[in-house]
Design a protein around this motif. Structure first.
Motif, PDB file in Angstrom:
ATOM      1  N   ILE A  87       0.814  -1.223   0.000  1.00  0.00           N
ATOM      2  CA  ILE A  87       0.000   0.000   0.000  1.00  0.00           C
ATOM      3  C   ILE A  87       0.844   1.269   0.000  1.00  0.00           C
ATOM      4  O   ILE A  87       0.326   2.357  -0.242  1.00  0.00           O
ATOM      5  N   LEU A  88       2.153   1.152   0.263  1.00  0.00           N
ATOM      6  CA  LEU A  88       3.028   2.320   0.234  1.00  0.00           C
ATOM      7  C   LEU A  88       4.457   1.857   0.024  1.00  0.00           C
ATOM      8  O   LEU A  88       4.909   0.921   0.678  1.00  0.00           O
ATOM      9  N   LYS A  89       5.156   2.523  -0.903  1.00  0.00           N
ATOM     10  CA  LYS A  89       6.577   2.258  -1.135  1.00  0.00           C
ATOM     11  C   LYS A  89       7.241   3.608  -1.318  1.00  0.00           C
ATOM     12  O   LYS A  89       6.743   4.450  -2.071  1.00  0.00           O
ATOM     13  N   HIS A  90       8.364   3.809  -0.608  1.00  0.00           N
ATOM     14  CA  HIS A  90       8.976   5.136  -0.644  1.00  0.00           C
ATOM     15  C   HIS A  90      10.481   5.033  -0.413  1.00  0.00           C
ATOM     16  O   HIS A  90      10.937   4.192   0.353  1.00  0.00           O
ATOM     17  N   SER A  91      11.234   5.906  -1.090  1.00  0.00           N
ATOM     18  CA  SER A  91      12.658   6.084  -0.824  1.00  0.00           C
ATOM     19  C   SER A  91      12.794   7.332   0.022  1.00  0.00           C
ATOM     20  O   SER A  91      12.182   8.363  -0.276  1.00  0.00           O
ATOM     21  N   VAL A  92      13.575   7.256   1.070  1.00  0.00           N
ATOM     22  CA  VAL A  92      13.608   8.302   2.079  1.00  0.00           C
ATOM     23  C   VAL A  92      13.977   9.664   1.519  1.00  0.00           C
ATOM     24  O   VAL A  92      13.391  10.662   1.896  1.00  0.00           O
ATOM     25  N   ASN A  93      14.921   9.750   0.592  1.00  0.00           N
ATOM     26  CA  ASN A  93      15.302  11.084   0.135  1.00  0.00           C
ATOM     27  C   ASN A  93      14.582  11.518  -1.140  1.00  0.00           C
ATOM     28  O   ASN A  93      15.010  12.438  -1.797  1.00  0.00           O
ATOM     29  N   GLN A  94      13.474  10.879  -1.468  1.00  0.00           N
ATOM     30  CA  GLN A  94      12.646  11.367  -2.564  1.00  0.00           C
ATOM     31  C   GLN A  94      12.042  12.695  -2.141  1.00  0.00           C
ATOM     32  O   GLN A  94      11.964  12.989  -0.949  1.00  0.00           O
ATOM     33  N   PRO A  95      11.581  13.482  -3.093  1.00  0.00           N
ATOM     34  CA  PRO A  95      10.969  14.763  -2.724  1.00  0.00           C
ATOM     35  C   PRO A  95       9.849  14.547  -1.708  1.00  0.00           C
ATOM     36  O   PRO A  95       9.133  13.550  -1.748  1.00  0.00           O
ATOM     37  N   LEU A  96       9.742  15.510  -0.788  1.00  0.00           N
ATOM     38  CA  LEU A  96       8.746  15.428   0.262  1.00  0.00           C
ATOM     39  C   LEU A  96       7.354  15.342  -0.339  1.00  0.00           C
ATOM     40  O   LEU A  96       6.972  16.125  -1.192  1.00  0.00           O
ATOM     41  N   SER A  97       6.628  14.361   0.081  1.00  0.00           N
ATOM     42  CA  SER A  97       5.251  14.198  -0.367  1.00  0.00           C
ATOM     43  C   SER A  97       4.436  13.758   0.829  1.00  0.00           C
ATOM     44  O   SER A  97       4.974  13.297   1.828  1.00  0.00           O
ATOM     45  N   LEU A  98       3.152  13.900   0.722  1.00  0.00           N
ATOM     46  CA  LEU A  98       2.290  13.467   1.811  1.00  0.00           C
ATOM     47  C   LEU A  98       2.177  11.959   1.736  1.00  0.00           C
ATOM     48  O   LEU A  98       1.533  11.405   0.857  1.00  0.00           O
ATOM     49  N   ARG A  99       2.841  11.300   2.641  1.00  0.00           N
ATOM     50  CA  ARG A  99       2.815   9.842   2.707  1.00  0.00           C
ATOM     51  C   ARG A  99       1.725   9.459   3.690  1.00  0.00           C
ATOM     52  O   ARG A  99       1.861   9.673   4.884  1.00  0.00           O
TER      53      ARG A  99
END
Length: 160
Positions: free
Chosen positions: A44-56
Protein backbone atom coordinates in the motif's frame (compact mmCIF):
# COMPACT_ATOMS: atom_id res chain seq x y z
CA UNK A 1 61.75 18.10 -27.53
CA UNK A 2 58.92 15.79 -28.64
CA UNK A 3 59.99 13.33 -25.96
CA UNK A 4 59.72 16.04 -23.25
CA UNK A 5 56.24 17.15 -24.41
CA UNK A 6 55.09 13.52 -24.42
CA UNK A 7 56.39 13.04 -20.83
CA UNK A 8 54.60 16.20 -19.65
CA UNK A 9 51.29 15.09 -21.20
CA UNK A 10 51.73 11.60 -19.74
CA UNK A 11 52.44 13.02 -16.27
CA UNK A 12 49.37 15.26 -16.42
CA UNK A 13 47.18 12.33 -17.44
CA UNK A 14 48.68 10.12 -14.73
CA UNK A 15 48.10 12.84 -12.11
CA UNK A 16 44.48 13.28 -13.23
CA UNK A 17 43.79 9.53 -13.05
CA UNK A 18 45.43 9.33 -9.62
CA UNK A 19 43.35 12.24 -8.31
CA UNK A 20 40.18 10.58 -9.64
CA UNK A 21 40.99 7.34 -7.85
CA UNK A 22 41.66 9.23 -4.63
CA UNK A 23 38.52 11.34 -4.90
CA UNK A 24 36.14 8.52 -5.77
CA UNK A 25 37.87 5.70 -3.96
CA UNK A 26 36.88 6.91 -0.50
CA UNK A 27 33.26 7.90 -1.03
CA UNK A 28 30.67 5.98 0.93
CA UNK A 29 28.40 3.42 -0.56
CA UNK A 30 25.73 5.76 -1.90
CA UNK A 31 22.17 4.61 -2.03
CA UNK A 32 18.74 5.14 -0.58
CA UNK A 33 16.96 3.92 2.50
CA UNK A 34 13.66 2.52 1.31
CA UNK A 35 10.59 1.14 2.95
CA UNK A 36 7.48 -0.74 1.95
CA UNK A 37 4.22 -0.98 3.86
CA UNK A 38 1.86 -3.88 3.30
CA UNK A 39 -1.67 -4.44 4.53
CA UNK A 40 -1.53 -8.21 4.89
CA UNK A 41 0.21 -9.11 1.61
CA UNK A 42 -0.93 -6.09 -0.44
CA UNK A 43 1.62 -3.30 -1.00
CA UNK A 44 0.00 0.00 0.00
CA UNK A 45 3.03 2.32 0.23
CA UNK A 46 6.58 2.26 -1.14
CA UNK A 47 8.98 5.14 -0.64
CA UNK A 48 12.66 6.08 -0.82
CA UNK A 49 13.61 8.30 2.08
CA UNK A 50 15.30 11.08 0.13
CA UNK A 51 12.65 11.37 -2.56
CA UNK A 52 10.97 14.76 -2.72
CA UNK A 53 8.75 15.43 0.26
CA UNK A 54 5.25 14.20 -0.37
CA UNK A 55 2.29 13.47 1.81
CA UNK A 56 2.81 9.84 2.71
CA UNK A 57 -0.49 8.59 4.00
CA UNK A 58 -1.51 5.11 5.05
CA UNK A 59 -5.12 4.66 4.03
CA UNK A 60 -6.47 2.02 6.39
CA UNK A 61 -10.15 2.63 5.72
CA UNK A 62 -10.54 -0.81 4.11
CA UNK A 63 -8.67 -2.61 6.88
CA UNK A 64 -10.34 -4.93 9.34
CA UNK A 65 -9.38 -5.50 12.95
CA UNK A 66 -7.93 -8.90 11.98
CA UNK A 67 -5.55 -7.43 9.40
CA UNK A 68 -1.80 -7.01 9.83
CA UNK A 69 0.32 -4.02 8.87
CA UNK A 70 3.75 -5.18 7.72
CA UNK A 71 6.67 -2.78 7.28
CA UNK A 72 9.99 -3.57 5.60
CA UNK A 73 12.67 -0.89 6.05
CA UNK A 74 15.93 -1.39 4.16
CA UNK A 75 19.02 0.66 5.01
CA UNK A 76 21.29 1.52 2.10
CA UNK A 77 24.55 1.35 4.05
CA UNK A 78 23.94 -2.09 5.54
CA UNK A 79 21.99 -3.30 2.48
CA UNK A 80 19.35 -4.83 4.69
CA UNK A 81 17.44 -4.45 7.91
CA UNK A 82 18.71 -2.33 10.75
CA UNK A 83 19.42 -3.52 14.27
CA UNK A 84 17.48 -2.71 17.44
CA UNK A 85 14.50 -1.77 15.26
CA UNK A 86 11.30 -0.20 16.49
CA UNK A 87 8.09 1.30 15.17
CA UNK A 88 6.15 3.94 17.04
CA UNK A 89 2.93 5.87 16.76
CA UNK A 90 3.25 9.54 17.68
CA UNK A 91 0.81 12.41 17.59
CA UNK A 92 1.39 15.70 15.75
CA UNK A 93 3.30 17.09 18.76
CA UNK A 94 5.75 14.16 18.74
CA UNK A 95 4.33 12.50 21.85
CA UNK A 96 4.86 8.74 21.65
CA UNK A 97 1.57 6.88 22.05
CA UNK A 98 2.77 3.32 21.44
CA UNK A 99 6.08 1.66 20.59
CA UNK A 100 6.82 -1.80 19.22
CA UNK A 101 10.34 -3.24 19.47
CA UNK A 102 11.47 -5.91 17.01
CA UNK A 103 14.18 -8.53 17.08
CA UNK A 104 17.08 -8.16 14.69
CA UNK A 105 16.16 -9.65 11.34
CA UNK A 106 17.60 -13.01 10.42
CA UNK A 107 17.46 -14.62 7.04
CA UNK A 108 15.30 -13.10 4.34
CA UNK A 109 12.40 -11.97 6.55
CA UNK A 110 13.02 -8.26 7.19
CA UNK A 111 9.43 -7.38 8.07
CA UNK A 112 8.00 -5.83 11.22
CA UNK A 113 4.33 -6.59 11.84
CA UNK A 114 1.72 -4.59 13.77
CA UNK A 115 -1.86 -5.82 14.31
CA UNK A 116 -4.33 -3.32 12.84
CA UNK A 117 -6.55 -3.75 15.90
CA UNK A 118 -3.82 -2.07 17.99
CA UNK A 119 -3.72 0.86 15.58
CA UNK A 120 -7.50 1.15 15.81
CA UNK A 121 -7.36 1.28 19.63
CA UNK A 122 -4.77 4.06 19.49
CA UNK A 123 -6.75 5.95 16.85
CA UNK A 124 -9.95 5.68 18.87
CA UNK A 125 -8.25 6.93 22.05
CA UNK A 126 -6.64 9.82 20.14
CA UNK A 127 -9.41 10.74 17.69
CA UNK A 128 -8.65 14.46 17.97
CA UNK A 129 -4.98 14.01 16.99
CA UNK A 130 -3.09 13.25 13.79
CA UNK A 131 -1.23 9.97 14.11
CA UNK A 132 2.13 9.30 12.51
CA UNK A 133 4.09 6.09 12.05
CA UNK A 134 7.81 6.33 12.87
CA UNK A 135 10.72 3.93 12.37
CA UNK A 136 13.97 3.94 14.37
CA UNK A 137 17.01 1.67 14.56
CA UNK A 138 20.58 1.77 15.77
CA UNK A 139 21.49 2.91 12.23
CA UNK A 140 18.83 5.65 12.37
CA UNK A 141 18.62 6.69 16.05
CA UNK A 142 16.66 9.92 15.49
CA UNK A 143 14.04 7.97 13.57
CA UNK A 144 12.16 8.61 10.36
CA UNK A 145 8.50 9.46 9.91
CA UNK A 146 7.10 6.92 7.49
CA UNK A 147 3.52 8.07 7.09
CA UNK A 148 0.42 9.71 8.43
CA UNK A 149 -2.22 7.18 9.44
CA UNK A 150 -5.76 7.70 8.22
CA UNK A 151 -8.62 5.45 9.16
CA UNK A 152 -12.36 5.69 8.81
CA UNK A 153 -13.69 4.16 12.00
CA UNK A 154 -17.19 3.69 10.59
CA UNK A 155 -16.08 1.63 7.63
CA UNK A 156 -13.64 -0.36 9.77
CA UNK A 157 -16.29 -1.06 12.41
CA UNK A 158 -18.53 -2.36 9.63
CA UNK A 159 -15.79 -4.76 8.47
CA UNK A 160 -15.37 -6.50 11.85
Amino acid sequence: MKHSAFNQAFMKLFTLITLCFIAFGFTGNLGLDTYEVYLNDKLILKHSVNQPLSLRTLQLDKATADDQLRIIYTHCMVKGAGTDRSLAIKNEKGTMLKKWDFANASGSNLSMTIPVKELLKIEKANADHDLRLYYAARELPKGEMLALIQTDQKSIAGNK
